[in-house]
Design a protein around this motif. Structure first.
Motif, PDB file in Angstrom:
ATOM      1  N   ILE A  50     -34.549  11.717 -95.208  1.00  0.00           N
ATOM      2  CA  ILE A  50     -33.761  12.600 -96.065  1.00  0.00           C
ATOM      3  C   ILE A  50     -33.886  14.066 -95.640  1.00  0.00           C
ATOM      4  O   ILE A  50     -33.069  14.904 -96.000  1.00  0.00           O
ATOM      5  N   SER A  51     -34.933  14.353 -94.835  1.00  0.00           N
ATOM      6  CA  SER A  51     -35.207  15.727 -94.417  1.00  0.00           C
ATOM      7  C   SER A  51     -34.574  16.043 -93.062  1.00  0.00           C
ATOM      8  O   SER A  51     -34.932  15.449 -92.047  1.00  0.00           O
ATOM      9  N   LYS A  52     -33.663  17.009 -93.078  1.00  0.00           N
ATOM     10  CA  LYS A  52     -33.024  17.437 -91.821  1.00  0.00           C
ATOM     11  C   LYS A  52     -34.051  18.017 -90.855  1.00  0.00           C
ATOM     12  O   LYS A  52     -34.007  17.766 -89.643  1.00  0.00           O
ATOM     13  N   THR A 111     -31.784   3.881 -97.906  1.00  0.00           N
ATOM     14  CA  THR A 111     -30.864   2.994 -97.190  1.00  0.00           C
ATOM     15  C   THR A 111     -29.429   3.498 -97.165  1.00  0.00           C
ATOM     16  O   THR A 111     -28.577   2.865 -96.538  1.00  0.00           O
ATOM     17  N   GLU A 112     -29.164   4.615 -97.827  1.00  0.00           N
ATOM     18  CA  GLU A 112     -27.784   5.108 -97.950  1.00  0.00           C
ATOM     19  C   GLU A 112     -27.052   5.235 -96.604  1.00  0.00           C
ATOM     20  O   GLU A 112     -25.897   4.806 -96.481  1.00  0.00           O
ATOM     21  N   PRO A 113     -27.675   5.757 -95.538  1.00  0.00           N
ATOM     22  CA  PRO A 113     -26.939   5.906 -94.269  1.00  0.00           C
ATOM     23  C   PRO A 113     -26.641   4.594 -93.557  1.00  0.00           C
ATOM     24  O   PRO A 113     -25.841   4.565 -92.619  1.00  0.00           O
ATOM     25  N   VAL A 114     -27.303   3.497 -93.968  1.00  0.00           N
ATOM     26  CA  VAL A 114     -27.138   2.208 -93.273  1.00  0.00           C
ATOM     27  C   VAL A 114     -26.673   1.120 -94.233  1.00  0.00           C
ATOM     28  O   VAL A 114     -26.896  -0.077 -93.992  1.00  0.00           O
ATOM     29  N   ALA A 115     -26.028   1.520 -95.304  1.00  0.00           N
ATOM     30  CA  ALA A 115     -25.681   0.583 -96.389  1.00  0.00           C
ATOM     31  C   ALA A 115     -24.836  -0.599 -95.932  1.00  0.00           C
ATOM     32  O   ALA A 115     -24.886  -1.670 -96.527  1.00  0.00           O
TER      33      ALA A 115
END
Length: 283
Positions: A147-149, A174-178
């Motif tokens: 979550i940390s850029k 998991t949001e970016p790989v849902a």
């Protein structure tokens, strides 16, 4: 003509000075060895010889930084993990030796001859787990999320330095790989409860991101989310390996057993005999 003290004399001073400030005296030896790129044998052979002015000055500067609350790994700019050097900053969790046992478990369960696996590292931080997986099993397709850029910038730099091809994605768990599926999911999430914060070493509180350390719901919040979100991401016969706090074994195991009722869920201990990880083997 004035001479410099020996390595032995300087280390004796440095370790005693650290202990007077309630710090681990052994840190002085590690700093010296790292700065000189020596092993213990090199140091023993040089023990009675004169330390150079430059080396003595560097050690004094490093000891002063330790006294002032800086983490040893930040003084050096790196930490070792699975025999590889990883850059660390205040934006990343410092890799711990205990986390190497996650790698050992993963490698034990996935022999070299096993085919290509899709592996996901959730909360990658410095990238230590994801990059190590890729280096140990180059055939695998490894994705890492954080979550940390700022943490991801460090992880990407480590991947470049260590020549590891890892896909890094920014997002919440998991949001970016849902819409993807994985054979193996590995995570060392934040698991210290807010109530335990007074028990955490001041050096850790000052030098490491609280986002990577603390979790709500008695330290279980991230495990609760993972148990809810991972079922749709897992391939048949998949594996989940998550690091846990030493008092969290039963609670986290119960969460994953409920989420994966047909799976074999085990609590794995570390080398000190403490509960260290949850392993889930899907049918």
């Amino acid at each position: 003509m004035a001479t410099n003290p020996t390595y032995q004399e300087v280390l004796h001073w440095a370790s005693s000075f650290l202990e007077e400030h309630q710090l681990d005296g052994r840190a002085s030896e590690r700093l010296l060895l790292e700065r000189l790129n020596w092993n213990k044998t090199d140091l023993i052979l040089a023990f009675k010889t004169e330390i150079s002015t430059e080396t003595k000055a560097q050690l004094e500067k490093d000891i002063d930084a330790l006294i002032n609350g800086e983490a040893l790994q930040h003084i050096l700019g790196y930490e070792w993990f699975y025999d590889r050097q990883f850059k660390v900053t205040k934006d990343t969790l410092i890799p711990r030796p205990e986390t190497e046992e996650i790698i050992e478990k993963f490698l034990t369960m996935n022999a070299p001859e096993k085919g290509r696996l899709a592996v996901l590292d959730i909360g990658t931080g410095s990238g230590a787990i994801a990059i190590t997986v890729k280096k140990e099993r180059p055939q695998d397709c490894v994705t890492a999320v954080d979550i940390s850029k700022k943490a991801l910038l460090v992880a990407k730099e480590n991947a470049t330095l260590l020549e590891a091809e890892v896909l890094f994605l920014e997002g919440d768990l998991t949001e970016p790989v849902a819409k993807k599926q994985f054979d193996v999911v590995i995570s060392n999430p934040p698991y210290i409860s807010e109530e335990e914060k007074p028990l955490v070493d001041e050096v850790v509180l000052t030098n490491e991101p609280h986002l990577a350390l603390f979790a709500k719901e008695n330290g279980l919040a991230i495990y609760q989310r993972l148990a809810k979100e991972l079922p749709s991401l897992m391939k048949p016969k998949g594996q989940i390996v998550v690091e846990i706090g030493f008092k969290q074994g039963k609670a986290v195991a119960a969460l994953f057993q409920e989420a994966f009722p047909a799976s074999h869920v085990t609590i794995e201990k570390d080398l000190t005999g403490h509960d260290r990880m949850i392993f889930v083997q899907l049918p």
